[in-house]
Design an enzyme around this catalytic site. Structure first.
Site, PDB file in Angstrom:
ATOM      1  N   SER A 176       0.816  -1.217   0.000  1.00 24.70           N
ATOM      2  CA  SER A 176       0.000   0.000   0.000  1.00 24.70           C
ATOM      3  C   SER A 176       0.845   1.261   0.000  1.00 24.70           C
ATOM      4  O   SER A 176       0.494   2.258  -0.646  1.00 24.70           O
ATOM      5  CB  SER A 176      -0.944  -0.007   1.205  1.00 24.70           C
ATOM      6  OG  SER A 176      -1.833  -1.100   1.155  1.00 24.70           O
ATOM      7  N   HIS A 239      -0.074   4.332   4.150  1.00 28.29           N
ATOM      8  CA  HIS A 239      -0.677   5.108   3.062  1.00 28.29           C
ATOM      9  C   HIS A 239      -0.149   6.543   3.073  1.00 28.29           C
ATOM     10  O   HIS A 239       0.221   7.089   2.033  1.00 28.29           O
ATOM     11  CB  HIS A 239      -2.202   5.121   3.216  1.00 28.29           C
ATOM     12  CG  HIS A 239      -2.824   3.777   3.050  1.00 28.29           C
ATOM     13  ND1 HIS A 239      -4.187   3.562   3.141  1.00 28.29           N
ATOM     14  CD2 HIS A 239      -2.286   2.554   2.796  1.00 28.29           C
ATOM     15  CE1 HIS A 239      -4.453   2.285   2.950  1.00 28.29           C
ATOM     16  NE2 HIS A 239      -3.305   1.649   2.745  1.00 28.29           N
TER      17      HIS A 239
END
Length: 287
Positions: A176, A239
């Site tokens: 991610s 993220h």
């Protein structure tokens, strides 16, 4: 050709297409787009095209680095399904901030990058690799293979560093951080070339806000938002770290797009990597 124009959805060959912020554009749509350009977009195009080699590198229509990353990640996932081997692979490659603390007694810095190869389930790896494919097939021809690979690896590093700073001691897996780095770079580069980045911005906002939305829904009954956010199992820290790292790399690529600034570009990327590694001194000191 297996490539479609992002505007009219007709096929376009590799010799006629023009890479855009997302996808490619055929000659007919490019002519229409240039005719409808605003003064700001025309200025941005002149600034990017003048006295420098364009950032776009279309040596091959096949995103080889993207395909290689998907293949290697998929292979690691398949190996992880083998009984008696899967747990060993995850234990060797997954990331925890304790493994970058020398005083913890087990220093394994490779986990900062290899975390991008390990995933928690089929949907996790599938969604990440699908996102990588959709972004990589457009961004890799635009940047070139070496720049794209550097972006992906530094994005994974940035995500791991953010986890070490904001969620020490928490186990994380997945690509991610690297995927969000691609998002961040695409957002910045698209803005610099005058492209419409609203769709990209909306996608980033939705993906980043998703764990918080799930946590808020789960907290309705319990009233514990922090606990619900931890229970969601999505590392928003990775993220955030990947997104910021990717945006910085996109800015570096934009400012050093000229061939004469190639050395400055490489030094800037190395410098960014050194800064990210230096940030790991914070948990070392505070441990």
């Amino acid at each position: 050709s297996f490539v479609l124009c992002q505007r009219c959805m007709r096929t376009v060959c590799s010799e006629c297409r023009t890479p855009a912020a997302v996808g490619v554009i055929c000659p007919e749509c490019m002519a229409q787009q240039q005719a409808a350009q605003t003064p700001a977009q025309k200025k941005a195009e002149r600034r990017w095209g003048a006295r420098s080699r364009p950032l776009t590198v279309v040596a091959s229509g096949r995103p080889r680095v993207t395909l290689a990353i998907v293949a290697v990640t998929g292979l690691v996932y398949i190996i992880g399904l083998i009984p008696g081997v899967g747990g060993l692979v995850s234990n060797l490659l997954a990331f925890n901030s304790y493994f970058v603390l020398p005083q913890a007694g087990l220093f394994q810095p490779w986990r900062l990058i290899t975390v991008a190869l390990v995933h928690d389930g089929f949907f996790h790896v599938g969604l990440n690799m699908l996102a990588l494919w959709f972004i990589g097939r457009s961004l890799e021809p635009m940047l070139g293979r070496a720049r794209f690979l550097a972006l992906y690896l530094l994005g994974a590093l940035g995500g791991s560093v953010a986890v070490a700073l904001l969620a020490p001691g928490v186990w994380t897996v997945g690509a991610s951080g690297a995927i969000f780095a691609l998002f961040g770079a695409l957002l910045v580069i698209g803005r610099q070339i005058g492209a419409d980045i609203r769709v990209i911005g909306i996608l980033i906002a939705i993906n980043f806000a998703w764990p918080f939305v799930l946590a808020a829904i789960n907290a309705i009954g319990s009233g514990d938002f922090i606990g619900s956010l931890s229970a969601v199992g999505i590392s928003w820290q990775a993220h955030l770290g990947g997104l910021v790292t990717g945006a910085l790399i996109g800015l570096i690529y934009g400012k050093t797009r000229a061939a004469s600034r190639r050395r400055l570009q490489i030094c800037s990327l190395v410098g960014l990597g050194v800064v990210l590694l230096a940030l790991l001194a914070i948990p070392v000191v505070t441990f």
